[in-house]
Enzyme design. Structure first.
Site, PDB file in Angstrom:
ATOM      1  CG  ASN A  10       5.313  -6.769   7.800  1.00 56.13           C
ATOM      2  OD1 ASN A  10       4.997  -5.649   7.377  1.00 56.13           O
ATOM      3  ND2 ASN A  10       6.183  -6.932   8.774  1.00 56.13           N
ATOM      4  NE  ARG A  32       9.470   2.264   4.712  1.00 61.09           N
ATOM      5  CZ  ARG A  32       9.207   2.214   6.005  1.00 61.09           C
ATOM      6  NH1 ARG A  32       9.234   3.339   6.736  1.00 61.09           N
ATOM      7  NH2 ARG A  32       8.915   1.105   6.615  1.00 61.09           N
ATOM      8  CG  ASP A  40       3.760  -4.053   3.843  1.00 60.31           C
ATOM      9  OD1 ASP A  40       4.571  -4.581   4.610  1.00 60.31           O
ATOM     10  OD2 ASP A  40       3.909  -2.902   3.375  1.00 60.31           O
TER      11      ASP A  40
END
Lengths: 339, 339
Positions: free
Chosen positions: B243, B44, B234
């Site tokens: 995010n 991740r 992100d």
């Protein structure tokens, strides 16, 4: 059913650390039992702490072998000191201890009369709390509209009180008034009173509830998924509401997203002789944060900050709902001057 | 040591769901292995997802039995589709897939040349990420003062990237520059990337870190315990930073308390063809919220909302640190017009 009950020398409650998976009945027969249960948060919630403190003194009185009222008073003062040293933030605990001791001191008569006075006053505190919550619910329901989604934090339900609840009392009253409402409950780390207790209470009542983690509060508020925020309080001072850690965060986010932020609490939670800077915010053990069911979820020995409460300045509060009505910002100034 | 590495037909990484208690090495030999690891969040972090996606295609190419470049291209397109369907929010994943496929398509020659091109481009993405993070760290360090306490959310460290980290890259660079700083890490529910990964990385580097629960962010900011907030991203779109869930909450609280809120992310995170309303926010499984180590901590069957990300409008962002420098609010307008 009441969360706490007096049964002839025994105080009966449910161990809240075990819910919702286990319903463990806790029977306490001394003030030390009560103090221990409070420290371990088997008993929690500001109004319930008040009732429990009163009952703690009732246990001392009931089992006392004092032969004079003076001796009894001494024992009560010792017990009160033990109970006072459990948790520093919720005012209701101190308020109840002062009230029972004061009432007993004022009661004329022998030791038996005094014992009776202690127990009766403890019972009165518990009964009044239920009544206060019902009235708070009634007042609060007027602020909730049909179709509303209400965000609440921690547990300010029947489990935080003697019965019915403060914030959840408002939810229950609105639901009973036929309003088709939903609740979003924050899980409330570290001890998960939201996911363990609030969802449990609402499921039992059939009120729709959705669980989120604490860091999703901003998401649901900014996405327009919340119409009102309603929380309880551990202490209301002249400039702020002190409540479970995370309350301030939600209050700021509510204001940023134009969502009303309501506080529901009985008058026993008011401490209008102090401002927020005079209140001790309890810091609790690191294990509450780093362990889950006894299993470590962070590197061993990591430094942790674990304040149990935070301070929400009144400028973020849209209204305070209490048993005498609803206080709006225009009324808040009275909080600091009415003494 | 890199978080992800290519070893002749095998992609090696660490299973991040097991950290910090167990260091389990994960060896992947197919694009499906990589896709599964991403879905389960064993891998991740936006920049790491980019590198992993590139390596996923490299595995397809390396093990391919295609006899023509066209056949290989077809296999790569199928693999890319599988990888695309893992997680929808971080842009880096899509960016890396497009980049590798584009590069391979452009490469002239036979199938062997094409296979080599895929693997080389995947390696280049990984190498460039480390370099970008080092430069981001250097730029970011200029924003951090000696004695600062930096609040970070989730994990934007070496474990979220190929190495060094974005937000933690800034922290590492400031520390290396001799600044005596401290970090406050939010635990980041539901999957605890903060308590499990960020604290773990910082402990290894000897950088002082204090862990808090997510709902304590408001407390530490309002108490003046935080000088700067630094988080990763992100996806950065024309109007917002997307995010980890909880980022928006911290951004609002930072602004409310006059604390700078910085975002550190490589250019591969930028998606300047879209605004926030065009981005899908991934909703993940309820079990992540209601279970801890497999044990249910809420009533069975409770409804849960579990968005993995939130949207922080640029008005809350003090600066974006990327490999080409620092973008301040005056530069943000360029984000929506530079394409």
């Amino acid at each position: 059913m009441r969360t706490i009950e007096w049964k002839e020398g025994v105080v009966v409650t449910v161990d809240q650390t075990k819910l919702p998976n286990e319903t463990t009945i806790l029977k306490m027969t001394s003030c030390n039992d009560v103090a221990k249960a409070i420290k371990m948060m088997k008993i929690r919630g500001a109004p319930l702490l008040g009732a429990a403190a009163g009952y703690g003194l009732a246990l001392t009185a009931y089992h006392s072998k004092a032969e004079t009222k003076d001796q009894l008073m001494e024992e009560l003062v010792v017990s009160a000191r033990i109970l006072r040293n459990t948790r520093p933030t919720a005012i209701n605990l101190f308020w109840a201890l002062d009230r029972v001791i004061e009432k007993t001191r004022e009661t004329e008569g022998n030791v038996a009369t005094a014992v009776k006075a202690v127990i009766e006053e403890a019972e009165r505190i518990a009964t009044e709390d239920v009544l206060a919550n019902k009235i708070i619910g009634k007042h609060g329901s007027s602020l909730i509209d049909d179709g509303d989604t209400v965000l609440t934090h921690c547990n300010a339900g029947s489990l935080a009180t003697v019965d019915y609840g403060t914030a959840l009392g408002v939810v229950r009253a609105a639901w009973k008034d036929g309003k088709n409402i939903k609740v979003i409950a924050t899980e409330t780390r570290p001890l998960l009173q939201g996911s363990r207790l609030t969802t449990y209470e609402l499921l039992q009542d059939g009120i729709p509830v959705t669980l989120i983690t604490d860091n999703m509060a901003g998401y649901v508020l900014s996405e327009g998924l919340v119409d009102k925020v309603v929380v309880g309080a551990d202490r209301i001072v002249t400039d702020a509401v002190i409540n479970k850690i995370g309350t301030y965060t939600i209050a700021v986010l509510a204001r940023e997203n134009d969502v009303p932020f309501y506080v529901a609490a009985p008058e026993s939670t008011f401490d209008l002789e102090r401002s927020s800077e005079d209140v001790l915010i309890e810091k609790r053990d690191a294990d509450e944060v780093v362990k889950f069911g006894g299993v470590l979820v962070a590197p061993a020995g990591i430094e942790v900050l674990n304040p149990a409460f935070d301070v929400t300045p009144l400028k973020y509060v849209s209204a305070i709902i209490y048993e005498k009505g609803i206080l709006y910002p225009k009324d808040f100034q009275r909080l600091s001057t009415q003494n």
